[in-house]
Design an enzyme around this catalytic site. Structure first.
Site, PDB file in Angstrom:
ATOM      1  N   SER A 103      -2.569  -8.003   2.452  1.00  0.00           N
ATOM      2  CA  SER A 103      -2.956  -7.913   3.872  1.00  0.00           C
ATOM      3  C   SER A 103      -3.416  -9.262   4.411  1.00  0.00           C
ATOM      4  O   SER A 103      -3.101  -9.648   5.534  1.00  0.00           O
ATOM      5  CB  SER A 103      -4.091  -6.901   4.044  1.00  0.00           C
ATOM      6  OG  SER A 103      -3.681  -5.618   3.651  1.00  0.00           O
ATOM      7  N   HIS A 126       0.839  -1.213   0.000  1.00  0.00           N
ATOM      8  CA  HIS A 126       0.000   0.000   0.000  1.00  0.00           C
ATOM      9  C   HIS A 126       0.872   1.260   0.000  1.00  0.00           C
ATOM     10  O   HIS A 126       0.601   2.212  -0.719  1.00  0.00           O
ATOM     11  CB  HIS A 126      -0.881   0.056   1.246  1.00  0.00           C
ATOM     12  CG  HIS A 126      -1.935  -1.012   1.330  1.00  0.00           C
ATOM     13  ND1 HIS A 126      -2.055  -1.861   2.405  1.00  0.00           N
ATOM     14  CD2 HIS A 126      -2.936  -1.367   0.480  1.00  0.00           C
ATOM     15  CE1 HIS A 126      -3.074  -2.675   2.215  1.00  0.00           C
ATOM     16  NE2 HIS A 126      -3.633  -2.405   1.057  1.00  0.00           N
TER      17      HIS A 126
HETATM   18  P1  ADP Z   1      -9.651  -3.616  -1.197  1.00  0.00           P
HETATM   19  O1  ADP Z   1     -10.558  -4.305  -0.240  1.00  0.00           O
HETATM   20  O2  ADP Z   1     -10.244  -2.374  -1.790  1.00  0.00           O
HETATM   21  O3  ADP Z   1      -9.019  -4.522  -2.236  1.00  0.00           O
HETATM   22  P2  ADP Z   1      -7.005  -3.512  -0.016  1.00  0.00           P
HETATM   23  O4  ADP Z   1      -6.580  -2.802   1.231  1.00  0.00           O
HETATM   24  O5  ADP Z   1      -6.814  -4.971  -0.068  1.00  0.00           O
HETATM   25  O6  ADP Z   1      -8.493  -3.073  -0.257  1.00  0.00           O
HETATM   26  O7  ADP Z   1      -6.239  -2.876  -1.254  1.00  0.00           O
HETATM   27  C1  ADP Z   1      -6.358  -1.515  -1.565  1.00  0.00           C
HETATM   28  C2  ADP Z   1      -5.707  -1.232  -2.890  1.00  0.00           C
HETATM   29  O8  ADP Z   1      -4.302  -1.459  -2.791  1.00  0.00           O
HETATM   30  C3  ADP Z   1      -6.178  -2.133  -4.034  1.00  0.00           C
HETATM   31  O9  ADP Z   1      -6.187  -1.374  -5.218  1.00  0.00           O
HETATM   32  C4  ADP Z   1      -5.128  -3.214  -4.092  1.00  0.00           C
HETATM   33  O10 ADP Z   1      -5.031  -3.771  -5.378  1.00  0.00           O
HETATM   34  C5  ADP Z   1      -3.898  -2.394  -3.755  1.00  0.00           C
HETATM   35  N1  ADP Z   1      -2.813  -3.222  -3.214  1.00  0.00           N
HETATM   36  C6  ADP Z   1      -2.794  -3.925  -2.075  1.00  0.00           C
HETATM   37  N2  ADP Z   1      -1.619  -4.555  -1.904  1.00  0.00           N
HETATM   38  C7  ADP Z   1      -0.862  -4.227  -2.996  1.00  0.00           C
HETATM   39  C8  ADP Z   1       0.464  -4.574  -3.454  1.00  0.00           C
HETATM   40  N3  ADP Z   1       1.238  -5.399  -2.774  1.00  0.00           N
HETATM   41  N4  ADP Z   1       0.882  -4.044  -4.624  1.00  0.00           N
HETATM   42  C9  ADP Z   1       0.077  -3.228  -5.339  1.00  0.00           C
HETATM   43  N5  ADP Z   1      -1.169  -2.869  -4.978  1.00  0.00           N
HETATM   44  C10 ADP Z   1      -1.634  -3.367  -3.827  1.00  0.00           C
END
Ligand code: ADP
Length: 163
Positions: A133, A17
């Site tokens: 996560s 993130h």
């Molecule tokens: P959501 O429930 O909206 O998917 P997340 O917290 O899992 O929420 O992810 C938020 C955003 O961050 C999403 O666009 C996800 O693809 C991106 N994201 C999460 N981890 C990574 C990572 N390791 N690399 C790139 N983008 C990520």
């Protein structure tokens, strides 16, 4: 002033993130991190805890980049949240093909709801790409070392949850 909205669950916020936030900060003048309530996902951390963790990371990044970065909890429709914060652009991270189909649908639906707000996808650097996560929580629950995936503060918060 160009405002960007980076929405997610952030349960908890990871180096993946933060990598996306750093890249997003290069594209906008003000970055709003939308922390979704997401009851359906049954988050491990409460909304308040997730917002506090995002705020701590955002504060560090804001000092480093000189860009204003704020956390904004939201429960309504993403496109309404974008309008509320005055965002011209929604930023999302893209990992592997697995993310693509869902994101593809989301863009289509959001565009139908409001065509003026563009969605931009960013990719983290290679060593941060696989961080999720969900897996971080699983590793922490089983007593593994998560120091390569999250900040010391988030690691401590995970430790407090799992004992
Ligand atoms: P959501 O429930 O909206 O998917 P997340 O917290 O899992 O929420 O992810 C938020 C955003 O961050 C999403 O666009 C996800 O693809 C991106 N994201 C999460 N981890 C990574 C990572 N390791 N690399 C790139 N983008 C990520």
């Amino acid at each position: 002033m160009r405002v960007g909205l980076y929405p997610g669950t952030f349960d908890p916020v990871t180096f993946g993130h933060i990598d996306i936030m750093r890249r997003a900060a290069l594209l906008v003048d003000r970055l709003v991190i939308g922390v979704a309530i997401n009851r359906d996902k049954r988050p491990l951390f409460s909304l308040e805890e997730r917002v506090a963790m995002v705020e701590a990371e955002a504060g560090r990044l804001a000092a480093e980049t000189g860009i204003e970065i704020v956390a904004h909890p939201f429960e309504n429709l993403l496109i309404d949240c974008a309008r509320d914060v005055g965002a011209a652009v929604i930023l999302r991270g893209l990992r592997a093909v697995a993310d693509f189909e869902y994101e593809f649908q989301m863009v289509g639906m959001n565009r139908a709801l409001d065509d003026r707000i563009e969605t931009v996808f960013l990719m983290a650097e290679a060593r941060h790409q696989a961080i999720a996560s969900k897996l971080v929580k699983e590793i922490a629950r089983l007593g593994g070392d998560v120091s390569k995936f999250v900040s010391p503060a988030v690691r401590a918060a995970l430790k407090a949850k799992f004992g």
